[in-house]
Motif scaffolding. Sequence first.
Motif, PDB file in Angstrom:
ATOM      1  N   PRO A  13       0.768  -1.511   0.201  1.00 23.47           N
ATOM      2  CA  PRO A  13      -0.200   0.476  -0.124  1.00 23.47           C
ATOM      3  C   PRO A  13       1.148   1.229  -0.306  1.00 23.47           C
ATOM      4  O   PRO A  13       0.198   2.662  -0.617  1.00 23.47           O
ATOM      5  CB  PRO A  13      -0.462  -0.113   1.667  1.00 23.47           C
ATOM      6  N   ASN A  14       2.071   0.965   0.397  1.00 25.53           N
ATOM      7  CA  ASN A  14       3.302   2.222   0.726  1.00 25.53           C
ATOM      8  C   ASN A  14       4.348   2.768   0.585  1.00 25.53           C
ATOM      9  O   ASN A  14       5.108   0.851   0.600  1.00 25.53           O
ATOM     10  CB  ASN A  14       2.382   3.163   1.853  1.00 25.53           C
ATOM     11  N   SER A  23       1.559   5.647  -4.074  1.00 25.86           N
ATOM     12  CA  SER A  23       1.243   4.072  -4.347  1.00 25.86           C
ATOM     13  C   SER A  23       2.166   4.699  -5.928  1.00 25.86           C
ATOM     14  O   SER A  23       2.189   3.156  -6.264  1.00 25.86           O
ATOM     15  CB  SER A  23       0.328   4.388  -4.629  1.00 25.86           C
ATOM     16  N   ALA A  39      -1.681   5.665   4.191  1.00 23.73           N
ATOM     17  CA  ALA A  39      -2.902   6.251   2.306  1.00 23.73           C
ATOM     18  C   ALA A  39      -1.794   5.452   1.274  1.00 23.73           C
ATOM     19  O   ALA A  39      -1.102   6.761   1.218  1.00 23.73           O
ATOM     20  CB  ALA A  39      -4.271   6.982   2.522  1.00 23.73           C
ATOM     21  N   PRO A  40      -2.377   4.519   0.141  1.00 28.99           N
ATOM     22  CA  PRO A  40      -1.793   4.550  -1.173  1.00 28.99           C
ATOM     23  C   PRO A  40      -0.964   6.438  -1.527  1.00 28.99           C
ATOM     24  O   PRO A  40      -0.137   6.622  -2.544  1.00 28.99           O
ATOM     25  CB  PRO A  40      -2.543   4.043  -2.138  1.00 28.99           C
TER      26      PRO A  40
END
Length: 606
Positions: A15-16, A210, A185-186
Amino acid sequence: MPTTIDTTFLDTMPPNVAVQFFDRVTATPDAEAFRFPRGEAWESVTWKQAGDKVEALAAGLIALGVQPEQRVGIASGTRYEWILADLAIMCAAGATTTVYPTTNAEDTVYILGDSESRVVFAEDDEQLAKLVAHRAELPHVSKVVTFEGKADGDWVISLDDLAAMGAQKLAEQPDIVRTTSASIAPDQLATLIYTSGTTGRPKGVRLRHSSWVYEGEAIRAQGILSETDLEFRWLPMAHSFGKVLMSTQMACGFAAAIDGRVDKIVDNLGVVKPTFMGAAPRIFEKAHGRIVTMQAAEGGAKEKLFKAAFATGLEVERLKREGKAVPIGLKVKHGLFDKLVFSKVRDRFGGRVRFFISGAAALNRDIAEWFGAAGITILEGYGLTETSAGSFVNHPDRNKFGTVGPVFPGSEVKLGDNDEVMIKGPGVMDGYHNLPEETSRTLTSDGWLHTGDKGALDEDGHLVITGRIKELFKTSGGKYIAPPAIESKFKAVCPYASQFMVFGEDRNYCVALVTLDPDAMTGWAEANGMSGASYTEIVQSEAVHAMVAGYVDELNSHLNRWETIKKWKLLDHDLSVESGELTPSMKVKRNVVQVNHQALIDEMYA
């Protein structure tokens, strides 16, 4: 037909960047991650050792109060500590703001101020001096962390001080960094890269977590690199090309030897013996020029052997590209030349290189083919800071000279008005920091990025870049000229060339400003009775003028009549980053050069 690559990796990506890094630490903890110079020797660390250090530094940043997406600057050359700092910032949920070490104090302060950076990593006393002298203009900066500069224990602390703060934080909250990493968060901001800008103030390009994860995973999915590779990385980490190599390393798991000293590249290649390296075309131009001029200086039988070897090598490679059989006699001759000549060329680069990756500017096809003849593959790629660097790259098993390869899996390309290359995909930026109008001019409402480059797509889906739209000009006779194509041809025919800049907009013929490579000209001077003369004295000599004239004539023989260079002038200095005529990524600031030398250009039309 274009080769299709499985894009299911898009559904399973980390995700990251922080999770991507810690996943790599978990997957191959004892494998070598980085090696770097310590004095004359090289030191090596595993992924586990790097992970422990990054976690401590990230905890230190959290202890300093760095909040999600808050910017943390890095003003430093490429070195192991740069990578530790960058990873620590992202693992603490902050966002890295990159600053080239060659950036002047005014622009450094502008970048750190515009980004509202809260903490800054500064390489040494030289970088610290820029910050200390302008502290009043940096109200957001609460702390400076130096790699090897003098700490004052107050505003400026050392890297070890930060790690100690982190160790204390981890003793109180052991999971603080891993919990913070997992919460990113991405689409959270990971990096602000300020484009060096050939015009005006630098613009901050906003790149998401991302985007970087995608870049590395897209290269891994193409099967170009694996855990067994060894990279030599000298490229500026402040540039997106350097950053994308870091993402690729985490995705693929290979080791990287890190040393940003450009003057040490050749020596380091001999010691490190990498399997691949990323570089800008100028590095290949210089290497080509150096090898060719050394052989010319040898003269006699050795020079004849060298020329015969490359004529044979180029013919063999041409037949292979065309899918034709290599006649047995030619094959035997090629094998002999490989032992006598090509193996020695490969040894200059460590002897183990599977391929080089060229990006950041256009690579001349003749130079790429010359390296190919010696058994050294150069894969040309293409991308922009605005696309997190990589968007296209050639593959070792289907490398097409003159193209930058197919688009990355998961991304799209189309040609817009005036054949402008347009890109859409996970690597495309969010926009320019604090510049909504610039963003809306560059990004369409449905996510397509205007690159500003003119291109064409071949039958295999490989992209050919035909010029920068803004750099194309029309002569008074109505003919379009693409200066970069002419300029790169001159560098291929003249091994002493550093820069060749073509002008002629709304004029009835083209002219050029020429600079020669100082290192190459030192060798020329020694061989031509001018040993000890200054660069200016050398390039102003009649012998050098006659030599350059011969190369311009050779260039003109390969050009259309309307493209030929009718007049040219040799500058008494090479272009440099310090003079403001080159960007830190070695691109010519054409408008600056033109303004600086307008009188000289006008003189050629008098």
